[in-house]
Write an enzyme that holds these catalytic residues in place. Structure first.
Site, short mmCIF file in Angstrom:
data_model
loop_
_atom_site.label_atom_id
_atom_site.label_comp_id
_atom_site.label_asym_id
_atom_site.label_seq_id
_atom_site.Cartn_x
_atom_site.Cartn_y
_atom_site.Cartn_z
N LYS A 112 -4.43 15.28 -7.39
CA LYS A 112 -3.60 15.10 -8.57
C LYS A 112 -2.80 16.36 -8.89
O LYS A 112 -1.67 16.29 -9.38
CB LYS A 112 -4.46 14.69 -9.77
CG LYS A 112 -4.92 13.25 -9.74
CD LYS A 112 -3.75 12.30 -9.88
CE LYS A 112 -4.18 10.86 -10.08
NZ LYS A 112 -3.03 9.94 -10.25
N ASP B 189 0.88 -1.17 0.00
CA ASP B 189 0.00 0.00 0.00
C ASP B 189 0.92 1.22 0.00
O ASP B 189 1.53 1.55 1.02
CB ASP B 189 -0.89 0.00 1.24
CG ASP B 189 -1.90 1.15 1.25
OD1 ASP B 189 -1.65 2.16 0.56
OD2 ASP B 189 -2.92 1.06 1.95
N SER C 72 -0.78 11.94 -13.73
CA SER C 72 -1.67 13.00 -13.30
C SER C 72 -3.02 12.79 -13.99
O SER C 72 -3.45 11.66 -14.16
CB SER C 72 -1.05 14.36 -13.63
OG SER C 72 -1.83 15.42 -13.15
N TYR D 163 -10.34 14.84 -5.97
CA TYR D 163 -9.47 14.08 -6.87
C TYR D 163 -8.58 15.04 -7.66
O TYR D 163 -7.36 14.84 -7.74
CB TYR D 163 -10.31 13.22 -7.82
CG TYR D 163 -9.51 12.50 -8.87
CD1 TYR D 163 -8.72 11.41 -8.53
CD2 TYR D 163 -9.56 12.89 -10.21
CE1 TYR D 163 -7.98 10.73 -9.49
CE2 TYR D 163 -8.83 12.22 -11.17
CZ TYR D 163 -8.05 11.14 -10.82
OH TYR D 163 -7.31 10.48 -11.78
#
Length: 257
Positions: free
Chosen positions: A162, A66, A144, A158
């Protein structure tokens, strides 16, 4: 899609490499002659991909990780260096998606997005970069999104996560250019992967028109994972030797209109 780029003798680390664009990139890296280490928390997919590639005669290692957890990243990178003499290319591809109205997003969801997208790129890069600096060369490619330029409806957290990773990619290029490091970002639009299909389904759950036909109107057709992987392969190769601190939009005019 086949490639003729030669990466023989290169050692490549891919985070989020078990499925989708990550897996397509691993296959292309292998076909180009590279040895590949895969970090992913999806154990079943990681084992399946590495077994497939090993059976085809390629040098591949999978490490269940992870990459949003610092301790797991440290342990995994330590294991990678026990198998590989160096890392020439790092492809930070791991990431997750959340579609939700901004005012409904919890602090926990904000943290989860930031951890899995921006923080993961930070954690892996800081463990790999020192060895790249010591050997005097290294290539970093970060995944990205078009959302850093064309903010997407219901994807505020989100896009923010990014954007943080995106600027980290450029800043590393500026800081370490003169020490042999190249760092670039790719910005895909909708891609035919589980990640992409999940995004479309989440959007539809909120009543946003997001069928494949809708995607076709925005970008001509849906992108195949191999088409993104081919761009990653180019950036990993010496053919892109003068491309540094760049953002390559793999979106067929999605952000151009």
């Amino acid at each position: 899609m086949q490639t003729e780029r030669n990466l023989s003798g290169k050692y490549i680390l891919v985070s989020g490499g078990a499925k989708g664009v990550g897996a397509a990139s691993c296959r292309m890296f292998c076909q180009s002659g590279a040895s590949v280490a895969i970090l992913d928390r999806d154990k079943d997919a990681g084992i399946a991909l590495s077994t497939e590639l090993q059976s085809d005669g390629f040098s591949v290692e999978f490490f269940e990780t992870d990459v949003s957890v610092a301790e797991q990243v440290s342990d995994a990178i330590e294991q990678v260096f026990k198998r590989f003499p160096r890392i020439d290319v790092l492809f930070n591809h791991a990431g997750i998606m959340l579609v939700k109205p901004f005012l409904d997003i919890t602090i926990g969801e904000w943290d989860e997005q930031m951890n899995n997208n921006a923080k993961s790129a930070f954690l892996v890069t800081r463990k790999v970069l020192p060895s790249m600096l010591e050997q005097g060369h290294g290539v970093i490619v970060n995944t990205s999104t078009t959302g850093v330029r064309a903010a997407t409806h219901l994807e505020s957290v989100y896009c923010a996560s990014k954007a943080a990773m995106h600027q980290l990619s450029r800043a590393i290029a500026v800081e370490y250019r003169d020490q042999g490091i190249r760092s670039n970002a790719i910005c895909p639009s909708f891609v035919r992967t589980d990640h992409g299909e999940d995004e479309i389904q989440q959007l539809r759950n909120y009543g946003v028109f997001a069928s494949e036909n809708d995607v076709n109107m925005m970008q001509g057709r849906i992108c195949e994972p191999e088409e993104v992987a081919a761009v990653v392969l180019f950036l990993a190769s010496d053919d892109s030797s003068f491309i540094n601190g760049a953002e390559l939009f793999v979106d067929n005019t999605f952000t151009a209109v």
